[in-house]
Structures are given as structure tokens and as C-alpha cells.
Scaffold this active site. Structure first.
Site, PDB file in Angstrom:
ATOM      1  N   HIS A  39       0.581  -1.239  -0.061  1.00 56.81           N
ATOM      2  CA  HIS A  39      -0.142   0.003  -0.229  1.00 56.81           C
ATOM      3  C   HIS A  39       0.490   1.159  -0.087  1.00 56.81           C
ATOM      4  O   HIS A  39       0.637   2.780  -0.588  1.00 56.81           O
ATOM      5  CB  HIS A  39      -0.754   0.165   1.381  1.00 56.81           C
ATOM      6  CG  HIS A  39      -2.620  -1.298   0.811  1.00 56.81           C
ATOM      7  ND1 HIS A  39      -3.298  -0.814   2.036  1.00 56.81           N
ATOM      8  CD2 HIS A  39      -2.560  -1.834   0.351  1.00 56.81           C
ATOM      9  CE1 HIS A  39      -4.209  -1.558   1.254  1.00 56.81           C
ATOM     10  NE2 HIS A  39      -3.170  -2.423   0.601  1.00 56.81           N
ATOM     11  N   ASP A  40       1.984   1.077   0.357  1.00 50.15           N
ATOM     12  CA  ASP A  40       3.039   2.411   0.456  1.00 50.15           C
ATOM     13  C   ASP A  40       3.134   2.715  -1.159  1.00 50.15           C
ATOM     14  O   ASP A  40       3.546   3.293  -1.625  1.00 50.15           O
ATOM     15  CB  ASP A  40       4.152   1.976   1.715  1.00 50.15           C
ATOM     16  CG  ASP A  40       5.447   2.933   1.601  1.00 50.15           C
ATOM     17  OD1 ASP A  40       4.771   4.386   0.737  1.00 50.15           O
ATOM     18  OD2 ASP A  40       6.712   3.329   1.339  1.00 50.15           O
TER      19      ASP A  40
ATOM     20  N   ASP B 206       7.742   5.561  -0.727  1.00 47.53           N
ATOM     21  CA  ASP B 206       7.667   6.693   0.108  1.00 47.53           C
ATOM     22  C   ASP B 206       7.987   6.728   0.765  1.00 47.53           C
ATOM     23  O   ASP B 206       8.073   7.995   2.461  1.00 47.53           O
ATOM     24  CB  ASP B 206       8.114   8.057  -1.016  1.00 47.53           C
ATOM     25  CG  ASP B 206       5.969   8.262  -0.745  1.00 47.53           C
ATOM     26  OD1 ASP B 206       5.697   6.677  -0.081  1.00 47.53           O
ATOM     27  OD2 ASP B 206       5.247   9.248  -1.203  1.00 47.53           O
TER      28      ASP B 206
ATOM     29  N   HIS C 282      -1.237 -13.219  -0.234  1.00 48.84           N
ATOM     30  CA  HIS C 282      -2.744 -14.037   0.775  1.00 48.84           C
ATOM     31  C   HIS C 282      -2.550 -15.326   1.490  1.00 48.84           C
ATOM     32  O   HIS C 282      -3.857 -15.479   1.481  1.00 48.84           O
ATOM     33  CB  HIS C 282      -4.562 -13.974  -0.026  1.00 48.84           C
ATOM     34  CG  HIS C 282      -4.116 -12.435  -0.637  1.00 48.84           C
ATOM     35  ND1 HIS C 282      -5.160 -11.815  -1.207  1.00 48.84           N
ATOM     36  CD2 HIS C 282      -3.637 -10.965  -0.120  1.00 48.84           C
ATOM     37  CE1 HIS C 282      -5.213 -10.970  -1.908  1.00 48.84           C
ATOM     38  NE2 HIS C 282      -4.368  -9.920  -0.839  1.00 48.84           N
ATOM     39  N   THR C 283      -1.232 -15.717   0.793  1.00 52.21           N
ATOM     40  CA  THR C 283      -0.758 -17.280   0.987  1.00 52.21           C
ATOM     41  C   THR C 283      -0.619 -17.017   2.447  1.00 52.21           C
ATOM     42  O   THR C 283      -0.951 -18.341   3.797  1.00 52.21           O
ATOM     43  CB  THR C 283       0.364 -17.925   0.521  1.00 52.21           C
ATOM     44  OG1 THR C 283       0.783 -19.188   1.238  1.00 52.21           O
ATOM     45  CG2 THR C 283       1.567 -16.952   0.708  1.00 52.21           C
TER      46      THR C 283
HETATM   47  C1  HEM Z   1      -4.986  -7.814  -5.894  1.00 52.26           C
HETATM   48  C2  HEM Z   1      -5.434  -6.876  -5.688  1.00 52.26           C
HETATM   49  C3  HEM Z   1      -5.283  -7.054  -3.444  1.00 52.26           C
HETATM   50  C4  HEM Z   1      -6.803  -7.124  -3.510  1.00 52.26           C
HETATM   51  C5  HEM Z   1      -8.178  -6.300  -3.770  1.00 52.26           C
HETATM   52  C6  HEM Z   1      -6.338  -7.092  -1.852  1.00 52.26           C
HETATM   53  C7  HEM Z   1      -7.337  -6.989  -1.050  1.00 52.26           C
HETATM   54  C8  HEM Z   1      -6.609  -7.011   0.301  1.00 52.26           C
HETATM   55  C9  HEM Z   1      -8.261  -7.963   1.145  1.00 52.26           C
HETATM   56  C10 HEM Z   1      -9.321  -6.873   1.130  1.00 52.26           C
HETATM   57  C11 HEM Z   1      -7.571  -7.986   2.492  1.00 52.26           C
HETATM   58  C12 HEM Z   1      -8.295  -7.995   3.584  1.00 52.26           C
HETATM   59  C13 HEM Z   1      -8.563  -6.327   4.339  1.00 52.26           C
HETATM   60  C14 HEM Z   1      -8.734  -6.529   5.695  1.00 52.26           C
HETATM   61  O1  HEM Z   1     -10.202  -7.534   6.194  1.00 52.26           O
HETATM   62  O2  HEM Z   1      -9.797  -5.624   6.479  1.00 52.26           O
HETATM   63  C15 HEM Z   1      -5.622  -7.971   1.874  1.00 52.26           C
HETATM   64  C16 HEM Z   1      -5.711  -8.569   3.055  1.00 52.26           C
HETATM   65  C17 HEM Z   1      -3.740  -8.715   2.724  1.00 52.26           C
HETATM   66  N1  HEM Z   1      -3.034  -8.640   1.888  1.00 52.26           N
HETATM   67 FE1  HEM Z   1      -3.770  -8.156  -0.278  1.00 52.26          FE
HETATM   68  N2  HEM Z   1      -5.115  -7.475  -1.668  1.00 52.26           N
HETATM   69  C18 HEM Z   1      -4.173  -7.496  -2.904  1.00 52.26           C
HETATM   70  C19 HEM Z   1      -2.750  -7.461  -3.516  1.00 52.26           C
HETATM   71  C20 HEM Z   1      -2.012  -7.997  -2.324  1.00 52.26           C
HETATM   72  C21 HEM Z   1      -0.685  -7.580  -2.248  1.00 52.26           C
HETATM   73  C22 HEM Z   1      -0.368  -7.168  -3.611  1.00 52.26           C
HETATM   74  C23 HEM Z   1       0.030  -7.940  -1.432  1.00 52.26           C
HETATM   75  C24 HEM Z   1       1.403  -8.046  -1.297  1.00 52.26           C
HETATM   76  C25 HEM Z   1       2.227  -7.922  -1.407  1.00 52.26           C
HETATM   77  C26 HEM Z   1      -0.820  -8.115  -0.576  1.00 52.26           C
HETATM   78  C27 HEM Z   1      -1.125  -8.879   0.911  1.00 52.26           C
HETATM   79  C28 HEM Z   1      -1.848  -8.642   2.324  1.00 52.26           C
HETATM   80  C29 HEM Z   1      -1.590  -9.364   2.951  1.00 52.26           C
HETATM   81  C30 HEM Z   1      -0.685  -9.761   3.181  1.00 52.26           C
HETATM   82  C31 HEM Z   1      -3.123  -9.493   3.657  1.00 52.26           C
HETATM   83  C32 HEM Z   1      -3.288 -10.000   5.700  1.00 52.26           C
HETATM   84  C33 HEM Z   1      -2.480  -8.719   5.780  1.00 52.26           C
HETATM   85  C34 HEM Z   1      -3.067  -9.091   7.397  1.00 52.26           C
HETATM   86  O3  HEM Z   1      -2.829 -10.410   7.712  1.00 52.26           O
HETATM   87  O4  HEM Z   1      -3.146  -8.073   8.262  1.00 52.26           O
HETATM   88  N3  HEM Z   1      -2.092  -8.324  -0.711  1.00 52.26           N
HETATM   89  N4  HEM Z   1      -5.991  -7.321   0.660  1.00 52.26           N
END
Ligand code: HEM
Ligand SMILES: *[C@@H]1O[C@H](CO)[C@@H](O)[C@H](O)[C@H]1NC(C)=O
Ligand SMILES: *[C@@H]1O[C@H](CO)[C@@H](O)[C@H](O)[C@H]1NC(C)=O
Ligand SMILES: *[C@@H]1O[C@H](CO)[C@@H](O)[C@H](O)[C@H]1NC(C)=O
Length: 324
Positions: free
Chosen positions: A65-66, A73, A191-192
Site C-alpha cells: 500500500h505504500d 516513499d 494472500h498465502t
Molecule cells: C490484487 C489486489 C489486492 C486486493 C484487492 C487485496 C485486498 C485485500 C483485502 C481486502 C485484505 C483484507 C483486509 C481486511 O480484512 O481488512 C487483504 C489482506 C492482505 N493483503 Fe491484499 N490485496 C491485494 C493485493 C495484495 C498484494 C499485492 C499484497 C502483497 C504483496 C497483499 C498482501 C496482503 C496480506 C499479507 C494481507 C493480510 C494482512 C493481515 O493479516 O493483516 N495483498 N488484501
């Protein structure tokens, strides 16, 4: 001995000067100014992981997100202040993004050893690699030399890729930043590990796209499990594993889950269930973890290269929450 030492030192200086003079990032950026930076970051994360198994997932999401908002940045780390509308208050971040106190701890540890040297933007890049390795994933050479911005951009943070954007819009948001379809699929593999709140996928369980039915691409057993975890009148903030197979390990089960219709977010399952270029990539990563790891590492480098501040642009923040 002495002359080979001199040679080593000159090669090293050449590498450092080369890296800085081209306004490009490089792996050796802190070799002379903070050689132990990576080990220090790792030490703090290992400590934090003892009480929070999710810390690595939180940190890699902060880096993502950064980089997607005004480049890598450190803008996501800024608190509200005069002239700063914190990105932390954007909708994708409220009650969601976390890990900030551990970033503070990392910054403090680095400032104690090499004050004013390592940027907050680079801390997030190093922390991402360390977190992936600690969870069993691939290592890569983290490119460094980013400097910290003096502004935040809440409006752009509101526009981060969302779980209901649809794959076409998500791909567009990535390609606007120079990332291709393989990057979309590989990076979604983050998301693994980590968790998601019921609220970001609950529509899929009961009323998908106002159909009064669940998302037809959801595996029926998984659907039942999720309905119990996220009942309609339940706690919308309840946490669920993004990878139901190996929730905290970094592996390719995210992709085999998609093949079994067990993607948690709409944006996850669409990579496999919407016909298009992404399906073959999902299948490739599902059948070869090493293919996934190689692509993931490269895509993290690609993402980490989004519009960094280098040279004399920006600053090295003393406190990641505030401009100097
Ligand atoms: C492709 C588009 C993506 C979408 C739409 C997306 C969306 C989301 C959403 C909705 C969540 C859960 C947030 C919540 O429950 O408040 C999440 C969690 C997460 N996302 Fe993504 N994401 C995307 C790509 C990525 C990318 C590129 C990364 C890192 C390289 C990433 C890493 C993570 C991780 C690790 C979590 C879990 C965080 C935690 O446990 O606090 N995501 N994401
Ligand atoms: C580097 O940092 C780690 C973690 O804080 C520490 O254990 C190690 O002793 C440090 N090494 C040097 C050479 O300072
Ligand atoms: C994709 O973005 C366009 C333009 O913002 C929007 O009109 C459209 O509804 C979006 N598609 C989905 C599925 O959200
Ligand atoms: C579903 O219906 C609500 C309320 O009428 C509306 O605001 C929303 O945009 C609709 N969502 C979709 C995906 O059509």
C-alpha cells in the site's frame, strides 16, 4: 592482502556511487553506512512474531500500500499533522492496516545503530523480504536507497485495489504503475498468509452482486464454513485465514485453493474463475511452487521500484510517523 583489500574497497565504492548517481536503487546501498540493517530489521520482526503470528503479513501489506500510493516513499506511515491527511484514515486502512508499532520499533533499533541513515520506505521493503523468508517463502536481493516523502495522499489511498473492483480494474491499476498480469497473479499470492475481516467478502456468502444468492464460484463446503464464521448478523470484523490450507506459511497453496474454488476474496477467486490470461498463470504457480517463488521475488522487486525518491529528493525521517 592489503592490495586486495584496497581493490575490494574501490569496487565497493564504485558500486555505491554507481547506485546513487543513477537515481536507481541497489542492493548494496547501506553496505558502508549501515551494514547490519537487514539483520536488525529481522531481529525486531522475530521478536514481534513471538506475540503476533500475523506480523509479517501486516508488514508486507504496508509495503504494497505504500508503493501503490505516490510510489514507495513511506507515505502510508505518516500520522495526521498540519498539511498531512494521513493515509491511515483511508477506507482500505481503517481497522485493517496494522504493524505500525513494529515499524516504529525497527526504526528505533536502526536509529540507535546508524542514526539518520535508513529510510522508512526501505524499512518496509526489507521487512517484506524478511517476513516472507520467516514464513517459509523465497529470499531475494532487496533493492535499497529509497528516501521518505514529505506528503501523504489520502485520495489515492482510497483508490487502492479493492476486493470487489473486478479483475479488469485491478489489472488496470497494476498496469498504470508498470506492473503486468504476471505481477498481479504472483503478488496476489501474498494472500498465502494473513487474515481478512468478514466484511470484505461477506457479500459472497449471502447476496453476491445483489443476486440474493452466494457467489456461484465458491466451493460449497468452504461456503458453509465461511457462513458459520461470518453469519449475517455476526461480527463483521471477525478474522479469517486468507489461505485456509496453511494459514501462516508462505507457499503455493493459495493457488491450489483457487483451483478448488477456495479463494477467500472475490479478487482472489476471479484470477482462476474469470476466463482470461490469469488462469494459466494460476495453474502454473499451483503446479510449481518454485515457479511461484521465482515470480514472486521478481514481482516484489518490480513493485518496490515504483517511483522511489532517490538522491537528494525527500528525506530520511527520524520518526516514521512524522516528517522531520
Ligand atoms: C490484487 C489486489 C489486492 C486486493 C484487492 C487485496 C485486498 C485485500 C483485502 C481486502 C485484505 C483484507 C483486509 C481486511 O480484512 O481488512 C487483504 C489482506 C492482505 N493483503 Fe491484499 N490485496 C491485494 C493485493 C495484495 C498484494 C499485492 C499484497 C502483497 C504483496 C497483499 C498482501 C496482503 C496480506 C499479507 C494481507 C493480510 C494482512 C493481515 O493479516 O493483516 N495483498 N488484501
Ligand atoms: C547485527 O544485528 C543483530 C540483530 O540485532 C545482532 O544480533 C548482531 O550482533 C549484529 N551484528 C553486528 C556485527 O553488529
Ligand atoms: C471498473 O472501473 C470503472 C471506472 O471507474 C467503473 O465504472 C466500473 O464499475 C468498475 N468495474 C467494477 C466491476 O467495479
Ligand atoms: C446492490 O444494491 C445496493 C442497494 O440497492 C446498491 O447500492 C449496490 O450498488 C448494489 N451492488 C451491486 C454490485 O450491484
Amino acid at each position: 592482502m592489503a592490495s586486495s583489500g584496497v581493490l575490494m574497497m574501490s569496487l565497493f565504492l564504485v558500486a555505491t556511487i554507481f547506485c546513487a548517481s543513477n537515481a536507481q536503487l541497489c542492493a548494496t546501498f547501506y553496505d558502508s553506512t549501515c551494514p547490519n540493517a537487514s539483520a536488525i530489521v529481522r531481529g525486531v520482526i522475530e521478536q514481534a512474531a513471538q506475540s503476533d503470528v500475523r506480523i509479517g503479513a501486516k508488514l508486507i501489506r504496508l509495503h504494497f500500500h505504500d508503493c501503490f500510493v505516490d510510489g514507495c516513499d513511506g507515505s502510508i506511515l505518516l500520522d495526521n499533522a498540519d498539511g498531512i491527511e494521513s493515509e491511515k484514515e483511508a477506507r482500505p486502512h481503517i481497522n485493517s492496516a496494522d504493524g505500525y508499532p513494529v515499524v516504529d520499533d525497527i526504526k528505533t533499533a536502526l536509529e540507535n545503530v546508524c542514526p539518520g541513515v535508513v529510510s522508512c520506505a526501505d524499512i518496509l521493503a526489507i521487512a517484506s523480504e524478511v517476513s516472507v523468508v520467516l514464513a517459509g517463502g523465497p529470499t531475494w536481493e532487496v533493492l535499497l536507497g529509497r528516501r521518505d516523502g514529505r506528503t501523504a495522499n489520502r485520495a489515492e489511498a482510497e483508490n487502492l485495489p479493492g476486493p470487489r473492483d473486478g479483475i479488469a480494474n485491478i489489472t488496470r491499476k497494476f498496469s498504470n504503475l508498470g506492473l503486468d498480469t504476471t505481477d498481479v497473479v504472483a503478488l496476489s499470492g501474498a494472500h498465502t498468509f494473513g487474515r481478512a475481516r468478514c466484511t470484505v467478502f461477506q457479500d459472497r456468502l449471502f447476496n453476491f452482486q445483489n443476486s440474493s444468492n452466494p457467489d456461484p464460484t465458491l466451493d460449497t463446503t468452504y461456503l458453509e464454513t465461511l457462513r458459520q464464521a461470518c453469519p449475517q448478523d455476526g461480527n463483521a470484523a471477525a478474522l479469517n485465514n486468507l489461505d485456509p490450507t496453511t494459514p501462516d506459511g508462505f507457499d503455493n497453496n493459495y493457488f491450489t485453493n483457487l483451483q478448488g474454488n477456495r479463494g477467500l476474496l472475490q479478487s482472489d477467486q476471479e484470477l482462476f474463475s474469470v476466463a482470461g490470461y490469469t488462469v494459466a498463470i494460476v495453474n502454473r504457480f499451483a503446479s510449481s511452487q518454485s515457479d511461484f517463488f521465482t515470480s514472486f521475488a521478481q514481482s516484489m522487486i518490480n513493485k518496490g521500484n515504483i517511483r522511489p525518491l532517490t538522491g537528494t529528493n525527500g528525506e530520511i525521517r527520524t520518526n516514521c510517523r512524522r516528517v522531520n
